[in-house]
Write a protein that holds these residues in place. Structure first.
Motif, PDB file in Angstrom:
ATOM      1  N   GLN A 152       4.342   7.900   8.338  1.00 16.25           N
ATOM      2  CA  GLN A 152       5.619   7.602   7.686  1.00 16.25           C
ATOM      3  C   GLN A 152       5.734   8.347   6.357  1.00 16.25           C
ATOM      4  N   THR A 176       6.795  11.839   7.168  1.00 15.41           N
ATOM      5  CA  THR A 176       8.178  11.827   7.635  1.00 15.41           C
ATOM      6  C   THR A 176       9.150  11.638   6.485  1.00 15.41           C
ATOM      7  N   VAL A 187      13.666   5.819   7.145  1.00 11.39           N
ATOM      8  CA  VAL A 187      12.215   5.964   7.086  1.00 11.39           C
ATOM      9  C   VAL A 187      11.638   5.085   5.973  1.00 11.39           C
ATOM     10  N   ALA A 192      11.403   1.658   7.310  1.00  7.35           N
ATOM     11  CA  ALA A 192      10.305   1.562   8.275  1.00  7.35           C
ATOM     12  C   ALA A 192       8.962   1.462   7.565  1.00  7.35           C
ATOM     13  N   ARG A 193       8.784   2.240   6.520  1.00 10.77           N
ATOM     14  CA  ARG A 193       7.508   2.194   5.801  1.00 10.77           C
ATOM     15  C   ARG A 193       7.341   0.865   5.070  1.00 10.77           C
ATOM     16  N   ILE A 252       6.166   7.705  14.854  1.00 12.60           N
ATOM     17  CA  ILE A 252       6.078   7.703  13.390  1.00 12.60           C
ATOM     18  C   ILE A 252       5.533   6.350  12.976  1.00 12.60           C
ATOM     19  N   SER A 253       4.274   6.331  12.586  1.00 11.91           N
ATOM     20  CA  SER A 253       3.635   5.060  12.267  1.00 11.91           C
ATOM     21  C   SER A 253       2.320   5.312  11.549  1.00 11.91           C
TER      22      SER A 253
END
Length: 438
Positions: free
Chosen positions: A197, A200, A216, A219-220, A240-241
């Motif tokens: 992440q 990204t 993003v 998400a993070r 993406i992780s």
């Protein structure tokens, strides 16, 4: 059983046939034993068509009314998609952003999400329905419809995934994932199978268009795994992780470790990808006083104008003069108001000249492997030199190096650097199914 949030972009739902294809994919996911929540964008170019129509009627439409207008595109998509899913024998119900409990501030056109209360969506999941949510929109504390700005549907999807504690958020677009460079510029760019992440975020912040920065960041912050893939193919995309894949997702999406070729498992690559940005301009404040607090005052004025700054470089051209030059880059859309704000404060700032250049491009080299691998800068600058590309400005972080070049040199610079770092695929992998890359 996993809970999966799927987001479909405008090219994925551009017409009735595309809607049917997406509906079938959603039904297939549900039939595999998973709960599904869907976030959908407006169909094809419908948002642009609404903007054009508004421009024909008003030179300066009220922002509140623009948000009411532009949010209609996603409402059309959500209802049509719900109809299509229902026709396949699976119960589906659509919700606007407000009905889905997406609360925002009142900054029309670029609202920020302030809270998520997706009670009706959660109820649909419990009742065995597929919930279809209109992306890009929410509701303010005054019950006004608001839109989230660029990338708003991505942000909606990730925020919903976080609020619902989803196992994964799948971002469906018209390319097969993230690539080491834009395949329009580098036809033999390689698909990235897995990326952190953090990396990204850097790609999104410096020109990569597939995912928006705000999504993003969400998400993070909330540890939501993302899976970017194409709605036009069945290929596995890009994970993406910062954590391993959920084993409950096996059978629907491959385990992350299994999706990565053996040569990539040995050690993470030094460079994950190259981003480029044509949307920024450069401003130089020449001859500003080289005294404590003067730079701070300059950027206070820029901030008050509502401008976002990216790269900043200060230099003292001649020692002993007590003067310095401050150069920075910013989005082209912010350039006029920033120039006006600085010019209006010329007496206070005491600079001698203001220079503006729109003929720039920014190349960013991104990879967590930079932390432990010396020589990255030398290889980058060597590749640019061999390509005959001059560097104007340089900015770095722990996992990124960005350089400013002439706009006409940008594509050549991207291709040269991509090859220099061994990112070229043996044959082209990238297919842009819908023609937009979104």
């Amino acid at each position: 059983m996993a809970l999966i949030v799927q987001k479909y972009g405008g090219s994925s739902v551009s017409d009735a046939e595309a809607m049917k294809r997406v509906a079938q994919r959603i039904v297939d996911t549900r039939n595999a034993g998973h709960n599904v929540v869907v976030v959908v964008s407006a169909m094809g170019d419908s948002t642009d068509e609404l903007l054009d129509l508004a421009a024909e009627l008003s030179d300066n439409p009220p922002q509140r009314e623009m948000d009411m207008l532009l949010s209609a595109g996603e409402r059309v998509s959500m209802s049509l998609l719900a109809m299509s899913i229902n026709s396949l024998g699976v119960p589906a119900v659509s919700y606007t952003g407000a009905q889905a409990g997406i609360m925002t501030d009142a900054h029309f056109g670029k609202a920020q999400i302030t809270g998520m209360v997706p009670e009706r969506v959660a109820r649909s999941i419990r009742d065995g329905q597929v919930a279809i949510v209109a992306g890009f929109q929410g509701v303010s504390s005054d019950d006004d419809v608001t839109t989230l700005g660029r990338g708003g549907s991505d942000t909606t999807a990730v925020a919903l995934a976080a609020a619902l504690h989803a196992d994964v958020c799948e971002i469906y677009t018209d390319v097969d994932g993230l690539f080491t460079a834009d395949p329009r510029i580098v036809p033999n760019a390689r698909r990235i199978h897995r990326i952190s992440q953090e990396e990204t975020l850097e790609l999104a912040a410096h020109g990569a268009k597939i995912l928006h920065l705000r999504a993003v960041e969400f998400a993070r912050r909330y540890k939501v795994p993302l899976h970017v893939r194409s709605s036009f193919s069945t290929k596995d995309g890009t994970w993406i992780s910062n954590t391993p894949a959920n084993p409950d997702l096996k059978g629907l999406v491959p385990d992350i470790a299994l999706a990565i070729p053996q040569e990539e498992k040995v050690e993470a690559p030094i460079i994950s990808g190259i981003a480029h940005d044509r949307s920024q301009d450069k401003i130089t404040v020449v001859g500003i006083a080289d005294t404590p607090g003067m730079a701070a005052r300059l950027f206070e004025i820029i901030t008050a104008a509502g401008s976002n700054i990216d790269m900043i470089v200060q230099n003292v051209p001649t020692s002993g003069t007590g003067r310095a030059n401050i150069t920075f880059t910013l989005p082209s859309s912010d350039a006029d108001k920033t120039m006006a704000a600085i010019e209006s404060a010329k007496d206070e700032l005491g600079y001698t000249k203001l220079q503006y250049n729109s003929d720039i491009g920014i190349l960013s080299l991104i990879g967590a492997g930079m932390r432990t691998n010396p020589g990255v800068s030398a290889k980058l600058f060597g590749a640019l030199s061999e390509a005959g590309v001059n560097i104007d400005l340089i900015s770095t972080s722990e996992i990124r190096i960005s350089v400013v070049t002439k706009l006409e040199d940008l594509d050549r610079a991207v291709r040269s650097v991509h090859s220099a770092f061994g990112l070229d695929a043996t044959e082209s992998e990238a297919v842009i199914y819908g023609g937009t890359g979104r």
